[in-house]
Write a protein that holds these residues in place. Sequence first.
Motif, PDB file in Angstrom:
ATOM      1  N   ALA A   1       0.690  -1.114  -0.098  1.00 12.89           N
ATOM      2  CA  ALA A   1       0.165  -0.139   0.066  1.00 12.89           C
ATOM      3  C   ALA A   1       0.674   1.195  -0.008  1.00 12.89           C
ATOM      4  N   SER A   2       2.004   1.108   0.430  1.00 13.72           N
ATOM      5  CA  SER A   2       3.037   2.524   0.563  1.00 13.72           C
ATOM      6  C   SER A   2       3.779   2.449  -0.792  1.00 13.72           C
ATOM      7  N   LEU A   3       3.726   2.003  -1.576  1.00 13.64           N
ATOM      8  CA  LEU A   3       4.268   1.616  -2.827  1.00 13.64           C
ATOM      9  C   LEU A   3       4.048   2.973  -3.627  1.00 13.64           C
ATOM     10  N   PRO A   4       2.792   3.497  -3.569  1.00 21.30           N
ATOM     11  CA  PRO A   4       2.493   4.717  -4.664  1.00 21.30           C
ATOM     12  C   PRO A   4       3.341   5.794  -3.931  1.00 21.30           C
ATOM     13  N   MET A   5       3.561   5.650  -2.607  1.00 24.14           N
ATOM     14  CA  MET A   5       4.279   7.090  -2.168  1.00 24.14           C
ATOM     15  C   MET A   5       5.625   7.262  -2.888  1.00 24.14           C
ATOM     16  N   ALA A   6       5.979   6.177  -3.430  1.00 22.73           N
ATOM     17  CA  ALA A   6       7.221   6.332  -4.230  1.00 22.73           C
ATOM     18  C   ALA A   6       7.191   7.157  -5.391  1.00 22.73           C
ATOM     19  N   PHE A   7       5.961   7.520  -6.144  1.00 21.53           N
ATOM     20  CA  PHE A   7       5.922   8.335  -6.982  1.00 21.53           C
ATOM     21  C   PHE A   7       5.628   9.932  -6.624  1.00 21.53           C
ATOM     22  N   SER A   8       5.503  10.094  -5.501  1.00 25.19           N
ATOM     23  CA  SER A   8       5.426  11.629  -4.797  1.00 25.19           C
ATOM     24  C   SER A   8       6.691  12.226  -5.152  1.00 25.19           C
ATOM     25  N   VAL A   9       7.665  11.622  -5.490  1.00 26.83           N
ATOM     26  CA  VAL A   9       8.980  12.352  -5.913  1.00 26.83           C
ATOM     27  C   VAL A   9       8.548  13.306  -7.263  1.00 26.83           C
ATOM     28  N   PHE A  10       8.122  12.628  -8.047  1.00 26.59           N
ATOM     29  CA  PHE A  10       7.847  13.573  -9.522  1.00 26.59           C
ATOM     30  C   PHE A  10       6.776  14.886  -8.971  1.00 26.59           C
ATOM     31  N   PHE A  11       5.902  14.847  -7.971  1.00 27.66           N
ATOM     32  CA  PHE A  11       5.219  15.888  -7.518  1.00 27.66           C
ATOM     33  C   PHE A  11       6.031  16.748  -6.863  1.00 27.66           C
ATOM     34  N   THR A  12       7.439  16.434  -6.236  1.00 25.08           N
ATOM     35  CA  THR A  12       8.261  17.330  -5.415  1.00 25.08           C
ATOM     36  C   THR A  12       9.179  17.996  -6.487  1.00 25.08           C
ATOM     37  N   PHE A  13       9.380  17.287  -7.664  1.00 32.78           N
ATOM     38  CA  PHE A  13       9.948  18.136  -8.780  1.00 32.78           C
ATOM     39  C   PHE A  13       9.106  19.268  -9.455  1.00 32.78           C
ATOM     40  N   LEU A  14       7.651  19.112  -9.411  1.00 35.05           N
ATOM     41  CA  LEU A  14       6.718  19.765  -9.806  1.00 35.05           C
ATOM     42  C   LEU A  14       6.845  21.112  -8.998  1.00 35.05           C
ATOM     43  N   ALA A  15       6.951  20.783  -7.727  1.00 34.23           N
ATOM     44  CA  ALA A  15       6.901  21.874  -6.686  1.00 34.23           C
ATOM     45  C   ALA A  15       8.094  22.890  -6.895  1.00 34.23           C
ATOM     46  N   GLU A  16       9.392  22.052  -7.261  1.00 39.27           N
ATOM     47  CA  GLU A  16      10.405  22.896  -7.391  1.00 39.27           C
ATOM     48  C   GLU A  16      10.382  23.696  -8.707  1.00 39.27           C
ATOM     49  N   ALA A  17       9.631  23.065  -9.637  1.00 34.49           N
ATOM     50  CA  ALA A  17       9.518  23.834 -10.784  1.00 34.49           C
ATOM     51  C   ALA A  17       8.467  25.172 -10.777  1.00 34.49           C
ATOM     52  N   GLY A  18       7.875  25.299  -9.823  1.00 32.81           N
ATOM     53  CA  GLY A  18       7.122  26.391  -9.700  1.00 32.81           C
ATOM     54  C   GLY A  18       5.565  26.169  -9.529  1.00 32.81           C
ATOM     55  N   VAL A  19       5.403  24.975  -9.926  1.00 33.12           N
ATOM     56  CA  VAL A  19       3.788  24.320  -9.965  1.00 33.12           C
ATOM     57  C   VAL A  19       3.381  23.771  -8.452  1.00 33.12           C
ATOM     58  N   GLY A  20       3.130  24.682  -7.716  1.00 32.32           N
ATOM     59  CA  GLY A  20       2.844  24.106  -6.200  1.00 32.32           C
ATOM     60  C   GLY A  20       1.592  23.618  -6.032  1.00 32.32           C
ATOM     61  N   ALA A  21       0.685  24.105  -6.890  1.00 34.73           N
ATOM     62  CA  ALA A  21      -0.838  23.827  -6.629  1.00 34.73           C
ATOM     63  C   ALA A  21      -0.917  22.371  -7.063  1.00 34.73           C
ATOM     64  N   LEU A  22      -0.313  22.220  -8.436  1.00 31.41           N
ATOM     65  CA  LEU A  22      -0.234  20.832  -8.930  1.00 31.41           C
ATOM     66  C   LEU A  22       0.052  19.714  -8.191  1.00 31.41           C
ATOM     67  N   SER A  23       1.460  20.072  -7.517  1.00 29.51           N
ATOM     68  CA  SER A  23       2.071  19.361  -6.516  1.00 29.51           C
ATOM     69  C   SER A  23       1.281  18.770  -5.490  1.00 29.51           C
ATOM     70  N   GLY A  24       0.611  19.971  -4.819  1.00 32.75           N
ATOM     71  CA  GLY A  24      -0.014  19.582  -3.312  1.00 32.75           C
ATOM     72  C   GLY A  24      -1.198  18.710  -3.816  1.00 32.75           C
ATOM     73  N   ILE A  25      -1.912  18.881  -5.034  1.00 33.02           N
ATOM     74  CA  ILE A  25      -3.006  17.959  -5.470  1.00 33.02           C
ATOM     75  C   ILE A  25      -2.651  16.932  -5.816  1.00 33.02           C
ATOM     76  N   GLY A  26      -1.471  16.540  -6.427  1.00 30.89           N
ATOM     77  CA  GLY A  26      -1.105  15.134  -6.635  1.00 30.89           C
ATOM     78  C   GLY A  26      -0.537  14.727  -5.650  1.00 30.89           C
TER      79      GLY A  26
END
Length: 112
Positions: A14-39
Amino acid sequence: MGTARGITAGFMAASLPMAFSVFFTFLAEAGVGALSGIGSFAIWIWSFYLDVTAIGQNYRFRPGKSFLIALTPYILIVIFFIALMALGVAAAVEGIANMQDMQSLESMITQM
């Protein structure tokens, strides 16, 4: 079914999908914080759903009971912090109630 090994395997899966949160961290660094939070929130919800499913499948519980079991740690954390705040407020009220006058407040401040 109903073993510690089964529930551990379920929680790990069940914790395996958490590994994909790194992509949303990259989005936050790219300046798309809202999309990062939603993801990130969507991944957390999906992981929680998988936890509930793992509990239900391992112990053969109905979805409602599995949901309450999965929610219990979060409820206990909230209760703990509420109790901690209540104790802090009670200690402050007790301290204020036991002050004799402003002179004792001034002496207490100078001692600090």
